[in-house]
Design a protein around this motif. Structure first.
Motif, PDB file in Angstrom:
ATOM      1  N   MET A   1       2.936  12.210  14.999  1.00  0.00           N
ATOM      2  CA  MET A   1       3.330  11.053  15.090  1.00  0.00           C
ATOM      3  C   MET A   1       3.752  10.209  15.477  1.00  0.00           C
ATOM      4  SD  MET A   1       1.734  10.489  11.451  1.00  0.00           S
ATOM      5  CE  MET A   1       0.050  11.720  10.458  1.00  0.00           C
ATOM      6  N   THR A   2       3.451   9.220  16.602  1.00  0.00           N
ATOM      7  CA  THR A   2       4.018   8.096  16.968  1.00  0.00           C
ATOM      8  C   THR A   2       4.727   6.955  15.873  1.00  0.00           C
ATOM      9  OG1 THR A   2       2.435   6.779  17.336  1.00  0.00           O
ATOM     10  CG2 THR A   2       3.058   8.292  18.902  1.00  0.00           C
ATOM     11  N   GLN A   3       5.610   5.994  16.273  1.00  0.00           N
ATOM     12  CA  GLN A   3       5.581   5.720  15.120  1.00  0.00           C
ATOM     13  C   GLN A   3       5.132   3.811  15.594  1.00  0.00           C
ATOM     14  OE1 GLN A   3       7.540   5.312  12.149  1.00  0.00           O
ATOM     15  NE2 GLN A   3       8.703   7.642  13.380  1.00  0.00           N
ATOM     16  N   GLY A   4       4.048   3.509  14.920  1.00  0.00           N
ATOM     17  CA  GLY A   4       2.976   2.986  16.228  1.00  0.00           C
ATOM     18  C   GLY A   4       3.550   1.464  14.716  1.00  0.00           C
ATOM     19  N   VAL A   5       3.534   2.033  13.371  1.00  0.00           N
ATOM     20  CA  VAL A   5       3.470   0.578  12.925  1.00  0.00           C
ATOM     21  C   VAL A   5       4.957  -0.065  12.724  1.00  0.00           C
ATOM     22  CG1 VAL A   5       3.092  -0.915  11.016  1.00  0.00           C
ATOM     23  CG2 VAL A   5       0.990   0.788  12.291  1.00  0.00           C
ATOM     24  N   VAL A   6       5.666  -1.006  12.572  1.00  0.00           N
ATOM     25  CA  VAL A   6       6.452  -1.002  11.862  1.00  0.00           C
ATOM     26  C   VAL A   6       7.189  -2.523  11.911  1.00  0.00           C
ATOM     27  CG1 VAL A   6       9.572  -2.102  13.099  1.00  0.00           C
ATOM     28  CG2 VAL A   6       8.067  -0.801  14.843  1.00  0.00           C
ATOM     29  N   VAL A   7       7.055  -2.271  10.218  1.00  0.00           N
ATOM     30  CA  VAL A   7       7.330  -3.050   9.114  1.00  0.00           C
ATOM     31  C   VAL A   7       9.127  -3.888   8.549  1.00  0.00           C
ATOM     32  CG1 VAL A   7       7.054  -1.800   7.369  1.00  0.00           C
ATOM     33  CG2 VAL A   7       6.913  -4.452   7.019  1.00  0.00           C
ATOM     34  N   GLY A   8       9.455  -5.322   8.821  1.00  0.00           N
ATOM     35  CA  GLY A   8      10.733  -5.564   7.906  1.00  0.00           C
ATOM     36  C   GLY A   8      10.562  -5.850   6.660  1.00  0.00           C
ATOM     37  N   ILE A   9      11.564  -5.400   6.236  1.00  0.00           N
ATOM     38  CA  ILE A   9      11.401  -5.798   4.567  1.00  0.00           C
ATOM     39  C   ILE A   9      12.867  -6.397   4.180  1.00  0.00           C
ATOM     40  CG2 ILE A   9      10.062  -3.595   3.924  1.00  0.00           C
ATOM     41  CD1 ILE A   9      12.663  -2.367   3.408  1.00  0.00           C
ATOM     42  N   ASP A  10      13.442  -7.519   2.561  1.00  0.00           N
ATOM     43  CA  ASP A  10      14.296  -7.802   2.500  1.00  0.00           C
ATOM     44  C   ASP A  10      14.490  -7.217   1.214  1.00  0.00           C
ATOM     45  OD1 ASP A  10      12.493  -9.192   2.052  1.00  0.00           O
ATOM     46  OD2 ASP A  10      13.296 -11.308   3.679  1.00  0.00           O
ATOM     47  N   GLY A  11      13.642  -7.483   0.738  1.00  0.00           N
ATOM     48  CA  GLY A  11      13.999  -6.613  -0.561  1.00  0.00           C
ATOM     49  C   GLY A  11      13.135  -8.114  -1.659  1.00  0.00           C
ATOM     50  N   THR A  12      12.016  -8.952  -0.868  1.00  0.00           N
ATOM     51  CA  THR A  12      11.363 -10.010  -1.478  1.00  0.00           C
ATOM     52  C   THR A  12       9.941  -9.344  -1.816  1.00  0.00           C
ATOM     53  OG1 THR A  12      11.089 -10.781   0.168  1.00  0.00           O
ATOM     54  CG2 THR A  12      12.819 -11.795  -0.704  1.00  0.00           C
ATOM     55  N   LYS A  13       9.146 -10.183  -2.663  1.00  0.00           N
ATOM     56  CA  LYS A  13       8.221  -9.474  -2.801  1.00  0.00           C
ATOM     57  C   LYS A  13       7.045  -9.713  -1.991  1.00  0.00           C
ATOM     58  CE  LYS A  13       8.169  -8.622  -7.226  1.00  0.00           C
ATOM     59  NZ  LYS A  13       7.891  -7.077  -8.227  1.00  0.00           N
ATOM     60  N   GLN A  14       7.286 -10.347  -1.001  1.00  0.00           N
ATOM     61  CA  GLN A  14       6.547 -10.689   0.076  1.00  0.00           C
ATOM     62  C   GLN A  14       6.323  -9.874   1.181  1.00  0.00           C
ATOM     63  OE1 GLN A  14       8.260 -13.461  -0.782  1.00  0.00           O
ATOM     64  NE2 GLN A  14       6.590 -14.883  -2.004  1.00  0.00           N
ATOM     65  N   ALA A  15       7.736  -8.803   1.438  1.00  0.00           N
ATOM     66  CA  ALA A  15       7.983  -7.869   2.238  1.00  0.00           C
ATOM     67  C   ALA A  15       8.013  -6.519   1.482  1.00  0.00           C
ATOM     68  CB  ALA A  15       9.998  -7.764   2.088  1.00  0.00           C
ATOM     69  N   GLU A  16       8.213  -6.510   0.061  1.00  0.00           N
ATOM     70  CA  GLU A  16       6.849  -5.705  -0.706  1.00  0.00           C
ATOM     71  C   GLU A  16       5.409  -5.537  -0.385  1.00  0.00           C
ATOM     72  OE1 GLU A  16       7.580  -5.408  -4.034  1.00  0.00           O
ATOM     73  OE2 GLU A  16       9.427  -5.791  -4.630  1.00  0.00           O
TER      74      GLU A  16
END
Length: 275
Positions: free
Chosen positions: A1-16
């Motif tokens: 599998m390739t790393q097709g989707v990247v997501v930034g997280i910061d501990g907020t509900k929106q990031a979850e």
């Protein structure tokens, strides 16, 4: 599998919410998922907390999606440059966006706006509205006079993955001169809508041929493009808007329509760059 989707997280509900949406998207695409946290580049920023956040989130997503490849990365170069660089590792960047309440409206925040305005990959902004279904219709805003293939291609591909449909919206701005009453608005609509709808049907024909399992409809509305797209977002699983990559003297930026949709759409919004 390739790393097709990247997501930034910061501990907020929106990031979850963004991470959950990104994991669903990675499954639909048959790719891997990369979680990143771009921390501030000063010594007192909490690296152990960030590492624990990444590990905990990754474990939760692997449990929810057995077999999904999830990798993590801690980026010390700051949120905006870090997320812009991380976007290059995949084909899609996903970020959370925050709400300020019904009076103030929705505001993504300076980081999300800055990143979405410069990244040369599609960026999806997701709000915390509970579980967002990965299935359903995709709405895309187009300019019938200057259509861009990138946004339409993204919309059709996403609809095909979701076993959904594509709804194309074109907003016809009324003339700025004079005062138009309700009767005149109806007259203008009747005059311009059929011709534009035929143009939209011609525009969609090759995409319907390329994606025969996707039902595509086109609608002409009268008024502000941003407002009409926000109204259409309520029934959509995903809203798609385009962003020109040509830089002005002020640098790369989002247009007024993209701004309006990003601030007020209830559906996740994909910002697709194009020439």
């Amino acid at each position: 599998m390739t790393q097709g989707v990247v997501v930034g997280i910061d501990g907020t509900k929106q990031a979850e919410a963004a991470a959950a949406w990104a994991a669903d998207e990675a499954v639909l695409r048959g790719t891997g998922l990369r979680l990143v946290h771009a921390r501030e580049p000063w010594p007192e920023s909490d690296e152990p907390w960030a590492e624990q956040l990444l590990a905990r989130t990754a474990d939760g997503l692997r449990a929810r999606h057995p077999g999904l490849s999830v990798t993590v990365g801690l980026i010390p170069s700051g949120p905006v440059p870090g997320l812009v660089a991380a976007a290059e590792e995949g084909t899609l960047l996903v970020l959370g966006s925050r709400a300020l309440g019904s009076v103030a409206g929705y505001l993504m925040g300076s980081v999300g706006l800055s990143v979405a305005g410069v990244v040369e990959r599609p960026v999806v902004l997701v709000r915390d509205h509970g579980d967002v279904s990965p299935r359903g219709s995709v709405t895309v805003g187009v300019d019938a006079q200057q259509p861009e293939d990138a946004a339409l291609q993204f919309a059709f591909e996403e609809a095909e993955r979701r076993l959904g449909s594509v709804h194309v919206v074109y907003a016809q701005q009324l003339p700025s001169y004079g005062t138009l009453g309700p009767a005149m608005v109806s007259d203008v609509r009747l005059a311009v809508a059929p011709e534009i709808e035929r143009s939209l049907d011609d525009l969609l024909e090759p995409w319907r041929t390329k994606h025969p399992d996707v039902t595509a409809t086109a609608r002409v509305t009268i008024g502000s493009a941003g407002l009409e797209l926000v109204r259409a977002s309520g029934d959509s699983a995903l809203m798609v808007v385009g962003r020109r990559t040509r830089r002005s003297v002020l640098g790369a930026r989002l247009g007024s329509v993209a701004h309006a949709v990003l601030h007020h759409s209830r559906a996740p919004v994909a910002v697709v760059p194009h020439d």
